[in-house]
Design a protein around this motif. Sequence first.
Motif: not given
Length: 81
Positions: A4-6, A26-32, A35-43
Motif C-alpha cells: 500500500v502506498a504511504l 502489509i508493506e508500506i511503499t513510498r515512491h514504489g 519503507v515499512a511493514r505492518l505485521a502482528p506482534p510476535e508472542d
Amino acid sequence: MPAVALFEAKNRLSELVDRVIAGEVIEITRHGRVVARLAPPEDEATRQRSAQDAVARLQQASRGVSLGRVKSRDLVREGRR
C-alpha cells in the motif's frame, strides 16, 4: 503480501490495522520502494525460538573457524582499550 502506498496508508490506517489484526502482513511503499511493514506482534514463545535459532546458527557457523595463535580473550582485552 499486499503493498500500500504511504499516502493511501495514512488515509486508511484503521482498515489496515484491522487487516493486520486478522493476521495479514502489509508493506508500506513510498515512491514504489518498501519503507515499512505492518505485521502482528510476535508472542514471547516465537521471539524466544527466534533467538535460540540465531544462537544455534552462530554456533554452527563458528565450528571449524580458527584464530590461529590469537586467543579470543586477548581480542576482548584489545577491544576494551
